[in-house]
Write an enzyme that holds these catalytic residues in place. Sequence first.
Site, PDB file in Angstrom:
ATOM      1  N   ASP A  92     -29.013  37.077   1.688  1.00 30.53           N
ATOM      2  CA  ASP A  92     -29.696  36.872   2.956  1.00 30.53           C
ATOM      3  C   ASP A  92     -30.973  37.712   2.962  1.00 30.53           C
ATOM      4  O   ASP A  92     -31.107  38.675   2.199  1.00 30.53           O
ATOM      5  CB  ASP A  92     -28.776  37.294   4.114  1.00 30.53           C
ATOM      6  CG  ASP A  92     -29.003  36.433   5.340  1.00 30.53           C
ATOM      7  OD1 ASP A  92     -30.179  36.233   5.697  1.00 30.53           O
ATOM      8  OD2 ASP A  92     -28.024  35.964   5.942  1.00 30.53           O
ATOM      9  N   HIS A  97     -25.596  32.588  10.150  1.00 32.44           N
ATOM     10  CA  HIS A  97     -25.867  32.838   8.727  1.00 32.44           C
ATOM     11  C   HIS A  97     -24.702  32.341   7.871  1.00 32.44           C
ATOM     12  O   HIS A  97     -24.896  31.720   6.827  1.00 32.44           O
ATOM     13  CB  HIS A  97     -26.071  34.341   8.494  1.00 32.44           C
ATOM     14  CG  HIS A  97     -27.207  34.904   9.278  1.00 32.44           C
ATOM     15  ND1 HIS A  97     -28.373  35.332   8.699  1.00 32.44           N
ATOM     16  CD2 HIS A  97     -27.378  35.094  10.611  1.00 32.44           C
ATOM     17  CE1 HIS A  97     -29.204  35.766   9.637  1.00 32.44           C
ATOM     18  NE2 HIS A  97     -28.611  35.643  10.805  1.00 32.44           N
TER      19      HIS A  97
HETATM   20  O1  LIG Z   1     -19.534  26.574  20.757  1.00 29.76           O
HETATM   21  C1  LIG Z   1     -20.175  26.648  19.698  1.00 29.76           C
HETATM   22  C2  LIG Z   1     -21.459  27.230  19.615  1.00 29.76           C
HETATM   23  C3  LIG Z   1     -22.079  27.265  18.389  1.00 29.76           C
HETATM   24  N1  LIG Z   1     -21.456  26.773  17.288  1.00 29.76           N
HETATM   25  C4  LIG Z   1     -22.122  26.836  15.970  1.00 29.76           C
HETATM   26  O2  LIG Z   1     -22.565  28.155  15.727  1.00 29.76           O
HETATM   27  C5  LIG Z   1     -23.765  28.127  15.018  1.00 29.76           C
HETATM   28  C6  LIG Z   1     -24.756  28.989  15.766  1.00 29.76           C
HETATM   29  O3  LIG Z   1     -25.865  29.219  14.956  1.00 29.76           O
HETATM   30  P1  LIG Z   1     -27.335  29.367  15.557  1.00 29.76           P
HETATM   31  O4  LIG Z   1     -27.634  28.256  16.420  1.00 29.76           O
HETATM   32  O5  LIG Z   1     -28.253  29.578  14.427  1.00 29.76           O
HETATM   33  O6  LIG Z   1     -27.238  30.601  16.506  1.00 29.76           O
HETATM   34  P2  LIG Z   1     -26.732  32.124  16.275  1.00 29.76           P
HETATM   35  O7  LIG Z   1     -25.324  32.150  15.993  1.00 29.76           O
HETATM   36  O8  LIG Z   1     -27.197  32.870  17.428  1.00 29.76           O
HETATM   37  O9  LIG Z   1     -27.542  32.495  14.937  1.00 29.76           O
HETATM   38  C7  LIG Z   1     -28.180  33.662  14.473  1.00 29.76           C
HETATM   39  O10 LIG Z   1     -28.573  33.309  13.155  1.00 29.76           O
HETATM   40  C8  LIG Z   1     -29.549  32.257  13.040  1.00 29.76           C
HETATM   41  C9  LIG Z   1     -29.877  32.121  11.589  1.00 29.76           C
HETATM   42  O11 LIG Z   1     -28.789  31.761  10.853  1.00 29.76           O
HETATM   43  C10 LIG Z   1     -30.792  32.581  13.829  1.00 29.76           C
HETATM   44  O12 LIG Z   1     -31.665  31.489  13.820  1.00 29.76           O
HETATM   45  C11 LIG Z   1     -30.422  32.939  15.252  1.00 29.76           C
HETATM   46  O13 LIG Z   1     -31.569  33.320  15.970  1.00 29.76           O
HETATM   47  C12 LIG Z   1     -29.426  34.058  15.259  1.00 29.76           C
HETATM   48  O14 LIG Z   1     -29.070  34.401  16.576  1.00 29.76           O
HETATM   49  C13 LIG Z   1     -24.211  26.680  14.911  1.00 29.76           C
HETATM   50  O15 LIG Z   1     -23.931  26.184  13.617  1.00 29.76           O
HETATM   51  C14 LIG Z   1     -23.342  25.968  15.923  1.00 29.76           C
HETATM   52  O16 LIG Z   1     -22.979  24.656  15.568  1.00 29.76           O
HETATM   53  C15 LIG Z   1     -20.226  26.202  17.360  1.00 29.76           C
HETATM   54  O17 LIG Z   1     -19.665  25.726  16.358  1.00 29.76           O
HETATM   55  N2  LIG Z   1     -19.610  26.159  18.573  1.00 29.76           N
HETATM   56  C1  LIG Z   2     -29.354  40.367  13.280  1.00 31.83           C
HETATM   57  C2  LIG Z   2     -30.601  39.689  12.820  1.00 31.83           C
HETATM   58  C3  LIG Z   2     -31.213  40.365  11.641  1.00 31.83           C
HETATM   59  C4  LIG Z   2     -32.041  39.341  10.957  1.00 31.83           C
HETATM   60  C5  LIG Z   2     -31.388  38.029  11.252  1.00 31.83           C
HETATM   61  C6  LIG Z   2     -32.384  37.001  11.509  1.00 31.83           C
HETATM   62  C7  LIG Z   2     -33.370  36.746  10.451  1.00 31.83           C
HETATM   63  O1  LIG Z   2     -34.538  36.874  10.736  1.00 31.83           O
HETATM   64  O2  LIG Z   2     -32.962  36.417   9.332  1.00 31.83           O
HETATM   65  C8  LIG Z   2     -32.399  36.300  12.642  1.00 31.83           C
HETATM   66  O3  LIG Z   2     -31.527  36.530  13.692  1.00 31.83           O
HETATM   67  C9  LIG Z   2     -30.387  37.324  13.519  1.00 31.83           C
HETATM   68  O4  LIG Z   2     -29.319  36.523  13.299  1.00 31.83           O
HETATM   69  C10 LIG Z   2     -30.380  38.292  12.372  1.00 31.83           C
END
Ligand SMILES: O=c1ccn([C@@H]2O[C@H](COP(=O)(O)OP(=O)(O)O[C@H]3O[C@H](CO)[C@@H](O)[C@H](O)[C@H]3O)[C@@H](O)[C@H]2O)c(=O)[nH]1
Ligand SMILES: C[C@H]1CC[C@@H]2C(C(=O)O)=CO[C@@H](O)[C@@H]21
Length: 636
Positions: A272, A169
Site C-alpha cells: 500500500d 484498502h
Molecule cells: O454497508 C457497507 C458499506 C460499505 N461497504 C464496502 O466497503 C468499502 C468501503 O470502501 P470506500 O468506499 O473506499 O470507503 P472507506 O472504507 O472509507 O475507504 C478508505 O479507503 C479508501 C481507499 O481504499 C479511500 O478512498 C477512502 O477515502 C478511505 O476512507 C466498499 O467496497 C463498499 O462496498 C460494504 O460492503 N457495506
Molecule cells: C488512513 C489513511 C492513510 C492513507 C490512506 C489513504 C491513502 O491516501 O492511501 C486514504 O484514506 C485512508 O483510508 C488511508
Amino acid sequence: MSLIPSFFGRRSSDPFSLDLLDPFRDWPVASSGHETSQFAATRVDWKETPEAHVFKADVPGLKKEEVKVEVEEGNVLQISGERSREKEEKNDTWHRVERSSGKFLRRFRLPENAKVEQVKASMENGVLTVTVPKEEVKKPEIETKMLKQETTVTPPPHILIFPVPLQGHVNSMLNLAEILCLSGLHVTILLSDYTHRRLLRHASLDSRFSRYATAFRVATISDGLPDDHPRSGHRILDIVLSLKEVGGPQFRRLMESSDGGGRQRVSCLIMDGVFSFAIPVVEEMGIPFVYFRTISACSFWPYFCIQEIIDAGEVPLKDKNEDKLTFWKKKEMDLMVTSVPGMEKLLRRRDIPAFCRVEDVNDPGFQSIKTETKKTAQATALILNTFEDLEGPVLDQIRKHIPNLYSIGPLHSHLKSLLKEKGIESSHHSSSFWKEDNTCIAWLDSQPPNSVIYVSFGSITMLTKDELLEFWYGLVNSGYTFLWVVRPDSVIGDRDEIPVEIEEGTRLRGLMVEWVPQELVLGHESVGAFLTHSGWNSTLEGIVIGVPMLCWPYFADQTTNSRFVSEVWEIGLDMKDTCDRVLIERMVREVMGVRREELLKKACGMANLAKKAICEGGSSYMNLNRLIEFFKSTVL
Ligand SMILES: O=c1ccn([C@@H]2O[C@H](COP(=O)(O)OP(=O)(O)O[C@H]3O[C@H](CO)[C@@H](O)[C@H](O)[C@H]3O)[C@@H](O)[C@H]2O)c(=O)[nH]1
Ligand SMILES: C[C@H]1CC[C@@H]2C(C(=O)O)=CO[C@@H](O)[C@@H]21
C-alpha cells in the site's frame, strides 16, 4: 486440564464465563477486573496450516488442571484458566507482588472448516497448544488441473500483498489477490491480526479462496494498537503511524522466516502507498516492490504535489484552533489551487485531499502522507484502481514522474469479468469487517424501481449527533425512501432522544441498518441514487452501476473525488463542507428527481466506458496482462 470432548457441547458453569458482557461478545476478550488485570492479557497466537488451526497460549506456571479448553455455541473455541494467588503466611512480608494471578478467558470464533469434534490440546513448558483439524477443501475441477500441473513443475512466483488494514484498502487488495490467484500465481495477503479477526468473524474468505487451494494464504502482524482503539474517525492515522513504528521489525521477521511453506519464497511485494518501512527489507533481499495505492489518480496527484502546494503557500488550510464550521465557510477555501499541474482550473483549496486541512505543515500525519507519497517513485511500478477513460489526463501527469503506471480498474468488476471468462460463477462473498445485514435486499425488493436513495459513509466516517440529525431530517423531509447504513461505532455521543417526527418518517419511508452487501445494494433496481462519502471503492462501485451520486466527503482523498464526480465526470453533486437539513433535503430532491435524468445519462455513459476498459482489448485488461507478465517474471 479440561479437554474437549469432556466439556464438549455444554455451557461452562464456571462463573467467570459471565464476564462476556462485552460489545465484542464473540471476539477474543480478556476478563476484566482488578484481580485479573495482568494475567487476563494472556496472549494467544493463531496460525492456520493446510491441515489445522493451531492456537498457542503462554500459560507459564499453570498446571493442566488450571486450564480449560472448550467449544461453545457450536464453533467458539474458549480457552480459560485461573492461577491462584500464593497463600499468605501470617509472618511473611511481601516486598514485590508482580507475578500475575487470577482468571483469564480468550474466545475465538472458528471458521466453518473447523472439525470441532476433533480438537486436541497439550501443554509443554508453559505453552498450551490447541489443534483444531480442518475439513479437506473440495476443489472444482479447474483447480485440480492447476494443482496437478503445479506438482510437476516449479511452483509459480509468490506475490506478497500488504494493504493498509482498513476496509476499503483490504477490499481492493483482495480483489487483486484473487485476480493473481486466477492467473496461476501464489499470493499471501498480510493483514493486521485485528483485521484478520474481524474478517474471520464476518467475512467469508475461506469459501471465496478455497478454489485456489494453497495458492492463497493470509499472514498477520500486529498493528501495535490496543484492541479497544477505535480505528476510525480522526484517530485513523494512528494505524499508519503505529505500523510505521512497529511494522518494520515484524515485516523483516516475516520475510526472513518465510520459507514459502511448499511455495516459492516471496518474489515480489505489492504494498500500500504508505508503507515505505517495508522497502529496506525487500531491497536488502533483492525483491522488487510495486506500490498499489487504493485511491483515485485525481487524489494521488495532488498528494504527489504537496511540496509544491506548500511552496505556493496554498496550505495550511486551517488557522490555529479554528473549528470545522468556521473554516468550512472561509472565502479562502474557494481560492483556486495553482500548484497542481493540470488541475489549475478545477481544484479549489477545499477540494485538495483533506489531509491538507492542518493548522501546521509540520503536522506528523500530513508530513507522513507527503513523504510516503513521494517514495512511490522508487517502486518498480505503481498500480491504480482506475481506468484510462475515467482519469486519462491525470494519469498522464503522474506518468511524467512514474512511467511504469498500471491502471487496471475498476478491479471489483474486472475480477467478475475474469471469473466469467474462465467459466467460474462469481457469487457474493463477504469481505466485510461488520456483519452484513441481508434483510435489506428483501426490503429493497418491495420498493418500486429507482425509488430509494442509498446512504453510506463507508468504514471510517464518524458523525456527530448534530450531523446525524441534520442528515436524518434532510432525508425524511425530502419525501424519498432511503436505505441508510449507520455503522454501530459511527456516531459520536449517544443516540438517545431522537425526535419523534423523524422516527415516524423513517418507519414510513426508511430503513437503517449497520452494514450491507454494498455491491448488491447498488446493483438493485430500486436504488435510484447514492449518497456517499466518496471513498474510492464506493465511487467506483457507483460508477460501474451507473448510479448518480450525491457526495458528502468526510476526509482524505474523498474531498478530491467528490469534486471530480461533480465537475469532471458530471455524474453527481458535491455538497462538501456543509451539513444542513434544508440543503440536504434540496440536494436529495435534485439527485433523485430534478437533475436525475441529466446525471443518469452521464453515469450510464461512464459505466459503459468502465465495462469497455475491462473487456478483452480494453485499457485495464491489457495493462493487467502486462502486469501479470511482470509478476510471472519475478521468480527468485
Ligand atoms: O454497508 C457497507 C458499506 C460499505 N461497504 C464496502 O466497503 C468499502 C468501503 O470502501 P470506500 O468506499 O473506499 O470507503 P472507506 O472504507 O472509507 O475507504 C478508505 O479507503 C479508501 C481507499 O481504499 C479511500 O478512498 C477512502 O477515502 C478511505 O476512507 C466498499 O467496497 C463498499 O462496498 C460494504 O460492503 N457495506
Ligand atoms: C488512513 C489513511 C492513510 C492513507 C490512506 C489513504 C491513502 O491516501 O492511501 C486514504 O484514506 C485512508 O483510508 C488511508
